[in-house]
Design an enzyme around this catalytic site. Structure first.
Site, mmCIF file in Angstrom:
data_model
loop_
_atom_site.group_PDB
_atom_site.id
_atom_site.type_symbol
_atom_site.label_atom_id
_atom_site.label_comp_id
_atom_site.label_asym_id
_atom_site.label_seq_id
_atom_site.Cartn_x
_atom_site.Cartn_y
_atom_site.Cartn_z
ATOM 1 N N MET A 178 0.852 -1.199 0.000
ATOM 2 C CA MET A 178 0.000 0.000 0.000
ATOM 3 C C MET A 178 0.884 1.244 0.000
ATOM 4 O O MET A 178 1.850 1.280 -0.714
ATOM 5 C CB MET A 178 -0.949 -0.016 1.215
ATOM 6 C CG MET A 178 -2.026 -1.078 1.078
ATOM 7 S SD MET A 178 -3.177 -0.746 -0.263
ATOM 8 C CE MET A 178 -4.436 0.173 0.585
ATOM 9 N N CYS A 179 0.591 2.226 0.789
ATOM 10 C CA CYS A 179 1.183 3.561 0.789
ATOM 11 C C CYS A 179 0.519 4.418 -0.289
ATOM 12 O O CYS A 179 0.054 3.909 -1.297
ATOM 13 C CB CYS A 179 2.693 3.613 0.551
ATOM 14 S SG CYS A 179 3.652 2.797 1.825
ATOM 15 N N GLY A 180 0.454 5.692 -0.027
ATOM 16 C CA GLY A 180 -0.074 6.627 -1.014
ATOM 17 C C GLY A 180 0.959 7.701 -1.264
ATOM 18 O O GLY A 180 1.645 8.141 -0.334
ATOM 19 N N ARG A 229 -4.658 4.498 2.448
ATOM 20 C CA ARG A 229 -3.549 3.732 1.885
ATOM 21 C C ARG A 229 -2.334 3.715 2.808
ATOM 22 O O ARG A 229 -1.430 2.896 2.610
ATOM 23 C CB ARG A 229 -3.118 4.319 0.531
ATOM 24 C CG ARG A 229 -4.165 4.257 -0.549
ATOM 25 C CD ARG A 229 -3.529 4.549 -1.893
ATOM 26 N NE ARG A 229 -2.592 3.499 -2.227
ATOM 27 C CZ ARG A 229 -2.903 2.420 -2.943
ATOM 28 N NH1 ARG A 229 -4.110 2.266 -3.421
ATOM 29 N NH2 ARG A 229 -1.996 1.494 -3.191
ATOM 30 N N THR A 268 1.834 8.948 2.401
ATOM 31 C CA THR A 268 1.163 8.348 3.552
ATOM 32 C C THR A 268 1.620 6.899 3.603
ATOM 33 O O THR A 268 1.533 6.180 2.608
ATOM 34 C CB THR A 268 -0.362 8.412 3.430
ATOM 35 O OG1 THR A 268 -0.777 7.709 2.268
ATOM 36 C CG2 THR A 268 -0.863 9.853 3.373
#
Lengths: 225, 300
Positions: free
Chosen positions: B1-3, B32, B149
Site C-alpha cells: 500500500m502507501c499513497g 492507503r 502516507t
C-alpha cells in the site's frame, strides 16, 4: 432522468439504488464521482447509467445487462468480470480494464493502460487509442480491438481470444502470433467498430491469436520445467 | 500500500494556496497509509550564499535556539532557526559540510532530513491530517509539494522511517512499493560511505540516488540507472528544485495516475486524491507508462 450526487448519497446507497431498479431503460446520471471506487458495480438490469466525471477503481464491475458510460477517466479494473451489457469510457482507462470479463462490450475511447483484457473470457473490448504492456495476457475468449498501438508482450500465453491491432505492436508475448485477416474477421471487426461508434476501417488491422504451442505438455520441453 | 501525491503549480496566482490545495490530496490517501505521513514543500528560496536545512528531533521541547547560537559560535557563521513542532528550519551561510560535521559531532540526536535552497521536509508518525496540522502546512504557500502516507511493510513505524527521504540538494523521494535488493544495495552504499538511519528500503533508494548525483550523474541519468540497479516494485515521485519527476518499475503494478491542466500538474496513487483540485474535471488524465521518466522542471 434522476440525478444522484455521489458525495451526498454515498457509494453504498447509490449502488443499492442502481441495483434495485428493474424498469427497462431507466436512466440515471451520477454527479460528483470524485474518483470514488466501485461506482455502479453489480448492476443486473437493462438500465442506463451515466457518470459525469472521473471514476476510481473497479467501476462497473460484474456488470450484467446495464449500459454504463463514464464521461471522463476510469481507474484500475474497469468493468472487471463484466458478464453482459455495455460500458463506455470517453477518456483513458488505467490498468486491467475488462479483466476476466465473460461478455458484453467495453469501449475505451482513449488509451487503456497495461494488462487490458487480462484473462478475458468472452468480452469484446474496443480501445480507440493504445494499450500498455501485457494486454490480452492469458485471454481465453472474446475480441480485443486496439485502434492505436500495443505495448510489450501482447497476448502472452493467449488461448482463443482474438486480438486486432491497427497500429504497431511493441512485441508479442509467448505463443502469440500474427494470423491472416480472412473475410470472417473483416466482417466481425467491422461489426465491432460499428457497435462501438469508432471510425476505423477493418481492413487496416492485423489479427493476432494463439499459436497453440502451450496448450499441451511437450516432452521436448521437459528440461524447461 | 502507501499513497504518494505530488502537486506543481504552474499558475503563479495559485501558489499562495499551495498548502490548502495539497491538504485534501494527502488526506485522501489516508486509507492507503495511516501509519505516518510526510511532505516536502518548496518555498522561500534562501540567498545564494545560504543553505536551508530541515532538522528533526524526538524531544518535543528541544532547544533549537541554543543549537543555532552554538553553531554560529563554533563555525563563525550566521544562521537563523525556526522551530515548527518536532522539526526546525535552519538557514545558515556556512559551507554545507561544515554544518553537517558540526551537527554530527555536537548534536547526534538531531536528524538532518533535507537540505537545499527552497526544500523543507516535515514527517511524523500519525494520520496525515494530524501531521499536516502539526507543521502548519494548510496556510503555506510555495511552488510545489510532494507527500507520502505510509503503510509500513519493510521496516518499523518510526518518524525516521517516514517519507520523504532527501537525495541531494533540493532533491527528495517518496516511494510506493517494496524493493527486493535493498539489503545488498545498503551494504554496497555503506562501503561507499553513505550512512543510514533506518532499515527502510526506500531510504536505500534515496541513498542510491544521493550517491549517483554526488558522483556527477544528472537526475535523469540517475533515474535511468535506477531502472537497472533497483529490483522490486516502485512508483517514485522525486521532488526537484523546480518540479517533480515520476518513475515506475518495468512491471508497473504499483498504481499511479497523472493529471495536468494549464494551472497545475499533479500525480497520485489514485485519482481521488486529485479530484479536489480546481479544474480536475477537465484535466488531461493518464496512467504513466512503466520505466518511463515523466518530469516537470529541470532534470539535468
Amino acid at each position: 432522468m434522476p440525478s444522484i450526487d455521489l458525495q451526498e448519497t454515498g457509494l453504498r446507497a447509490l449502488n443499492t439504488t442502481l441495483q434495485s431498479v428493474e424498469q427497462k431503460d431507466a436512466a440515471y446520471t451520477i454527479t460528483n464521482p470524485m474518483g470514488a471506487h466501485a461506482i455502479a458495480c453489480g448492476l443486473t438490469h437493462e438500465i442506463n447509467v451515466t457518470i459525469e466525471g472521473h471514476a476510481g477503481f473497479y467501476c462497473a464491475g460484474m456488470n450484467q445487462r446495464a449500459n454504463v458510460t463514464v464521461k471522463g477517466h476510469a481507474g484500475v479494473g474497469l468493468a472487471e468480470n463484466m458478464m453482459s451489457g455495455t460500458v463506455r469510457v470517453t477518456g483513458n482507462a488505467s490498468q486491467s480494464a475488462g479483466a476476466t470479463a465473460h461478455g458484453g462490450l467495453l469501449i475505451i475511447e482513449g488509451d487503456a493502460s497495461s494488462r487490458c483484457g487480462i484473462s478475458m473470457k468472452g468480452i469484446d473490448i474496443v480501445v480507440g487509442g493504445s494499450v500498455g504492456h501485457m494486454s490480452g495476457f492469458m485471454a481465453q475468449a472474446g475480441n480485443l480491438v486496439i485502434c492505436g498501438d500495443a505495448g510489450e508482450a501482447l497476448g502472452d500465453s493467449i488461448y482463443e481470444a482474438v486480438i486486432y491491432v491497427q497500429g504497431t505492436v511493441e512485441s508479442l508475448g509467448a505463443d502469440c502470433e500474427e494470423k491472416p485477416m480472412d473475410e470472417e474477421h473483416i466482417k466481425s471487426l467491422t461489426g465491432l467498430l460499428a457497435l462501438s461508434g469508432i471510425n476505423a476501417k477493418a481492413e487496416a488491422f492485423k489479427r493476432y491469436g494463439s499459436a497453440r504451442t502451450l496448450y499441451n505438455f511437450q516432452p521436448d520441453n521437459a528440461g524447461d520445467y | 500500500m502507501c499513497g504518494i501525491v505530488g502537486l506543481y503549480l504552474k499558475n503563479e496566482q495559485l501558489r499562495p494556496q499551495l498548502g490548502s490545495l495539497f491538504q485534501p490530496m494527502l488526506e485522501e490517501m489516508k486509507s492507503r497509509g495511516p501509519d505516518s505521513a510526510g511532505v516536502a514543500i518548496y518555498r522561500d528560496a534562501v540567498a545564494p550564499h545560504q543553505i536551508k536545512y530541515s532538522l528533526a528531533h524526538d524531544q518535543a521541547d528541544y532547544d533549537w535556539q541554543l543549537l543555532g547560537s552554538e553553531l554560529d559560535n563554533h563555525c563563525q557563521c550566521e544562521s537563523s532557526i525556526r522551530q515548527i513542532d518536532s522539526h526546525a528550519i535552519l538557514v545558515c551561510d556556512a559551507p554545507e559540510q561544515t554544518v553537517r560535521n558540526w551537527l554530527k559531532q555536537h548534536r547526534p540526536g538531531v536528524r538532518l532530513v533535507g537540505s537545499g535552497s527552497s526544500l523543507e521536509i516535515f514527517k511524523e508518525v500519525g494520520l496525515p491530517e494530524a501531521v499536516y496540522s502539526r507543521f502548519e502546512l494548510s496556510t503555506a504557500g510555495g511552488t510545489h509539494m510532494i507527500g507520502h502516507t505510509r503503510m509500513a511493510t519493510e521496516s518499523a513505524v518510526t518518524t525516521a522511517g517516514s517519507h520523504p527521504f532527501a537525495t541531494g540538494a533540493d532533491l527528495c523521494l517518496v516511494h510506493n512499493g517494496s524493493l527486493s535488493n535493498h539489503n545488498r544495495l545498503r551494504e554496497q552504499l555503506e562501503k561507499a560511505g553513505l550512512e543510514f538511519q533506518t532499515e527502510n528500503d526506500s531510504e536505500v533508494a534515496a541513498a542510491y540516488m544521493t550517491l549517483k548525483i554526488r558522483e556527477g550523474m544528472t537526475l535523469r541519468q540517475t533515474l535511468k540507472q535506477a531502472l537497472i540497479d533497483l529490483d522490486g516494485f516502485y512508483t517514485f515521485c522525486v521532488g526537484t528544485t523546480n518540479g517533480f519527476a515520476v518513475l515506475r518499475d518495468p512491471i508497473a503494478c504499483k498504481h499511479a495516475v497523472l493529471a495536468e491542466t494549464d494551472d497545475w500538474v499533479a500525480m497520485a496513487t489514485e485519482y481521488r486524491a486529485i479530484a479536489t483540485l480546481p479544474g480536475s474535471e477537465t484535466a488531461n488524465i493518464w496512467e504513466p507508462k512503466p520505466q518511463t521518466i515523466y518530469a516537470w522542471g529541470e532534470l539535468e
